[in-house]
Design a protein around this motif. Structure first.
Motif, PDB file in Angstrom:
ATOM      1  N   SER A  44      -4.384  -3.547   7.172  1.00 54.78           N
ATOM      2  CA  SER A  44      -2.929  -3.561   7.058  1.00 54.78           C
ATOM      3  C   SER A  44      -2.323  -4.767   7.778  1.00 54.78           C
ATOM      4  O   SER A  44      -2.916  -5.320   8.706  1.00 54.78           O
ATOM      5  N   LYS A  89      -0.977   4.756   5.405  1.00 51.96           N
ATOM      6  CA  LYS A  89      -2.242   4.363   6.028  1.00 51.96           C
ATOM      7  C   LYS A  89      -2.944   5.568   6.649  1.00 51.96           C
ATOM      8  O   LYS A  89      -4.156   5.744   6.496  1.00 51.96           O
ATOM      9  N   ILE A 130       0.863  -1.176   0.000  1.00 52.32           N
ATOM     10  CA  ILE A 130       0.000   0.000   0.000  1.00 52.32           C
ATOM     11  C   ILE A 130       0.901   1.227   0.000  1.00 52.32           C
ATOM     12  O   ILE A 130       1.381   1.672   1.041  1.00 52.32           O
ATOM     13  N   PHE A 167      -4.066   4.965  -4.859  1.00 50.37           N
ATOM     14  CA  PHE A 167      -5.026   4.644  -3.799  1.00 50.37           C
ATOM     15  C   PHE A 167      -5.934   5.825  -3.465  1.00 50.37           C
ATOM     16  O   PHE A 167      -7.118   5.639  -3.178  1.00 50.37           O
ATOM     17  N   PRO A 202       1.274  -1.296   4.329  1.00 51.87           N
ATOM     18  CA  PRO A 202       1.435   0.113   3.944  1.00 51.87           C
ATOM     19  C   PRO A 202       2.851   0.635   4.140  1.00 51.87           C
ATOM     20  O   PRO A 202       3.539   0.268   5.101  1.00 51.87           O
ATOM     21  N   ILE A 239      -8.906  -2.809   0.784  1.00 51.96           N
ATOM     22  CA  ILE A 239      -7.484  -2.621   0.510  1.00 51.96           C
ATOM     23  C   ILE A 239      -6.723  -3.425   1.559  1.00 51.96           C
ATOM     24  O   ILE A 239      -6.797  -3.136   2.748  1.00 51.96           O
ATOM     25  N   LEU A 294      -9.559  -0.650   5.061  1.00 55.80           N
ATOM     26  CA  LEU A 294      -8.121  -0.687   4.867  1.00 55.80           C
ATOM     27  C   LEU A 294      -7.543  -1.639   5.910  1.00 55.80           C
ATOM     28  O   LEU A 294      -7.496  -1.309   7.089  1.00 55.80           O
ATOM     29  N   HIS A 347       0.251   3.774  -6.361  1.00 56.06           N
ATOM     30  CA  HIS A 347      -0.764   2.843  -6.854  1.00 56.06           C
ATOM     31  C   HIS A 347      -2.153   3.485  -6.984  1.00 56.06           C
ATOM     32  O   HIS A 347      -3.149   2.787  -7.053  1.00 56.06           O
TER      33      HIS A 347
END
Length: 209
Positions: free
Chosen positions: A83, A63, A30, A36, A58, A54, A81, A34
């Motif tokens: 992680s 994040k 992440i 995001f 990260p 996602i 999200l 990309h």
């Protein structure tokens, strides 16, 4: 091959009171390269019931930046999200998703030529789900051969949203991409086939040397 998957994702969605009909996912690093930010902002215009997950690892500070975008746009129930996910959760997200995202900013040589080496692409092939990819020269050539994804200007949230909505609305198109993806994976885009091609070329070179 299909890995064993559990119900960790189901529990996470239930805990966060997320109601959905379709899951869009992107898995891996992440980072800032990309798209995001644009992807999350596009969710504002996604049709009801479509959520984004996602998952991955990260880069420093990413994040926190993305969490702010999610909160700013009131997307806590539409964007998750996750992680530092486990391999088991990775597989569950992948195989329970309906669409993948394969975006790379064109800021390096490697990112300009990801239609072959992309781990994201390989994952989506394994799970037999269509995906959205950057509309660049490399992916245009790739998709002209296999027709397994939709291309989009990943820098434009509204264009991303339209592609997502249109693809889920058009069952015929969606199912065609799934069918083509399965054929491409079984007949061409797998390790055994690719290895055999290289092996035979090396054997021929040795014979002719």
């Amino acid at each position: 091959f299909k890995p064993k998957i559990g119900n960790d994702l189901d529990q996470i969605l239930k805990k966060n009171k997320v109601i959905y009909s379709k899951i869009v996912c992107t898995l891996g690093t992440i980072g800032h390269n990309h798209y995001f930010k644009e992807l999350i902002e596009s969710v504002v215009n996604w049709d009801k019931g479509i959520i984004l997950i996602i998952g991955g690892w990260p880069n420093k500070g990413v994040k926190e930046t993305l969490d702010k975008i999610i909160i700013k746009n009131n997307l806590e129930k539409k964007v998750l999200l996750l992680s530092s996910i486990t391999e088991k959760l990775w597989a569950e997200i992948l195989f329970k998703s309906h669409l993948g995202i394969c975006f790379y900013k064109q800021d390096s040589i490697s990112h300009k030529f990801m239609a072959g080496p992309s781990t994201k692409l390989s994952n989506y092939l394994l799970a037999n789900i269509p995906f959205l990819a950057c509309d660049n020269h490399d992916f245009r050539n790739f998709n002209s051969k296999f027709n397994i994804c939709e291309l989009v200007d990943a820098s434009d949230p509204k264009k991303i949203a339209k592609k997502v909505n249109d693809l889920f609305y058009n069952n015929e198109k969606y199912n065609l991409l799934k069918k083509n993806s399965k054929i491409a994976f079984l007949e061409n885009l797998n390790f055994d086939t690719q290895f055999n091609k290289v092996y035979l070329e090396l054997i021929n070179l040795e014979k002719n040397s």
